[in-house]
Design a protein around this motif. Structure first.
Motif: not given
Length: 468
Positions: A51-64
């Motif tokens: 929700e708050r980190s642009p990096f993780y939003r993209e990196r975990f896309s489709g995994e959560i």
């Protein structure tokens, strides 16, 4: 301005104490209850990061999805990638890597970045410098683990005669040791913090004056103080002692017991967030896996079963929200004990912290193979009573052993050390060991004050394999 600083420091101390009492209650949980706690914290952390980190939003896309997070499905991150993407990883857009690094370099005293964050760097002894920022919740978890370690060793607040604690640690204000020590200076304990850069004569004088009941130091410095005690210069009688941040060999432990009459506890603490401590049985380090998850893996990130050494750890800090650390590589080499500890605590237990995988030497073997020589193998150097400090430097397939001798060391020192190391390498299967020994007045330490006892040559493995 400093009033705000002091209020925050008091709040961190109180918050850390409260959390430590809660965490101590986890230590004998059934493993299933611990796993449920870990899963709840992991789910909340990962969803906050997305929700708050642009990096993780993209990196975990489709995994959560909507169900429990499967940690093993998430990608691994190393320190280089973390530093390259730092501004997108943190969840407060005001935090910028270059501005933080510049601020840390200018630090002259303990303070909070933007009045609310703890910022620190790792020394980069492995060649990979790291920057870490902790919010209030994350830092209070760090403080809680410190108090938890103390509780295991028997260090508790005492009035009216306050407990005397001495810590010899990193000199820079940006070092975790210094910032952690600042949490203690509120009057609950009598506290003495000494930088590793202090001349040994002054350090001895300060310790003699203070007479600590508890002493913590890096193993290399603890052994140096043991020498001063045995020589009659240092006169202290600590009731308890601990070492941390460097490899401690069995021979070093014996020297500390001889000098101070107490068995030192071995502490484990990383800036990334995984901590631990020995229990009263001194048979391995219990890891505080209710605060940070660790995965013991091989070089290809595959899980390593208990009883076998891993190549590195993957660390996930469950409490720090401003800089989410999720499956970050830490190059510590651990072997997890397969059997439960006699103390009854259910936390995972590492047989030993065997150094960093970056420090494992790769030397050609007699059978045309490659022999991995772990730092712990060089504990034989410590057995020589004329050696005060030592360091192994790899140069291709050759090793230089740098030794700081004790006063009055004989001319046979170099021959003995060369022979002992060469014999041990031969026993391990190394072909034609090439060992030289040189005396030094002192050894270089990192910016954080650590002594890197083994300095591997990164090109050695490639050179050896290319010649086959």
């Amino acid at each position: 301005m400093r009033l705000r600083y002091h209020r925050r420091r008091l709040a961190d101390f109180a918050g850390g104490m409260r959390l430590s009492r809660e965490l101590i209650g986890h230590e004998r949980w059934p493993r299933e209850q611990l796993r449920q706690h870990q899963q709840q914290r992991l789910d909340a952390l990962v969803r906050h990061a997305v929700e708050r980190s642009p990096f993780y939003r993209e990196r975990f896309s489709g995994e959560i999805g909507s169900g429990p997070v499967e940690l093993s499905r998430l990608p691994v991150m190393d320190k280089t990638r973390m530093m390259e993407n730092y501004d997108e990883i943190v969840t407060d857009p005001r935090l910028k890597r270059d501005e933080l690094l510049a601020w840390v370099e200018r630090m002259q005293r303990d303070e909070f970045y933007l009045g609310e964050y703890r910022a620190m760097t790792t020394s980069g002894s492995s060649g990979k410098k790291g920057l870490f920022v902790y919010d209030a919740g994350g830092w209070r978890a760090i403080a809680a683990m410190f108090f938890r370690q103390n509780a295991w060793m028997g260090v508790k607040p005492r009035l009216p005669r306050r407990f005397r604690m001495a810590i010899v640690g990193g000199a820079a204000p940006s070092h975790m040791t210094r910032q952690g020590s600042a949490n203690l200076k509120i009057g609950i304990h009598r506290f003495l913090g000494l930088p590793l850069t202090l001349p040994i004569e002054r350090m001895v004088a300060e310790l003699n004056r203070f007479q600590p009941e508890y002493l913590n130091a890096y193993p290399s410095m603890a052994v140096r103080l043991a020498e001063e005690q045995l020589a009659g210069h240092l006169h202290i009688a600590p009731k308890m002692m601990s070492t941390s941040s460097e490899m401690r060999t069995p021979e070093m432990t014996e020297r500390l017991v001889e000098a101070f009459g107490v068995h030192p506890f071995d502490l484990y603490a990383t800036t990334e967030g995984i901590w631990g401590v020995e229990c009263e049985y001194h048979e391995g380090i219990h890891l505080f896996e209710d605060v940070a998850l660790f995965e013991n893996v091989d070089e290809n990130d595959h899980p390593v079963p208990p009883g076998e050494p891993g190549a590195k750890l993957l660390v996930t800090n469950l409490y720090n929200r401003v800089q989410p650390i999720i499956r970050l590589e830490v190059s510590d080499v651990l072997t997890i004990e397969p059997e439960p500890c006699a103390c009854g605590r259910t936390l995972a237990r590492a047989h030993a912290i065997e150094g960093r995988s970056d420090d494992v030497l790769r030397l050609p073997g007699r059978k045309g193979d490659e022999v991995a020589v772990h730092p712990i193998e060089f504990g034989i150097v410590t057995r020589d009573r004329e050696v005060r400090e030592w360091q192994v430097v790899q140069e291709g397939r050759s090793l230089r052993i740098l030794v700081v001798p004790r006063s009055g060391a004989s001319n046979a020192l170099e021959r003995r050390v060369r022979g002992a190391v060469s014999q041990r390498l031969s026993e391990l299967g190394v072909a034609d060991p090439r060992v030289e020994v040189e005396r030094r007045e002192e050894l270089a330490r990192s910016a954080g004050g650590k002594l890197q006892v083994v300095v591997a040559d990164p090109a050695a493995r490639e050179t050896h394999l290319g010649s086959r």
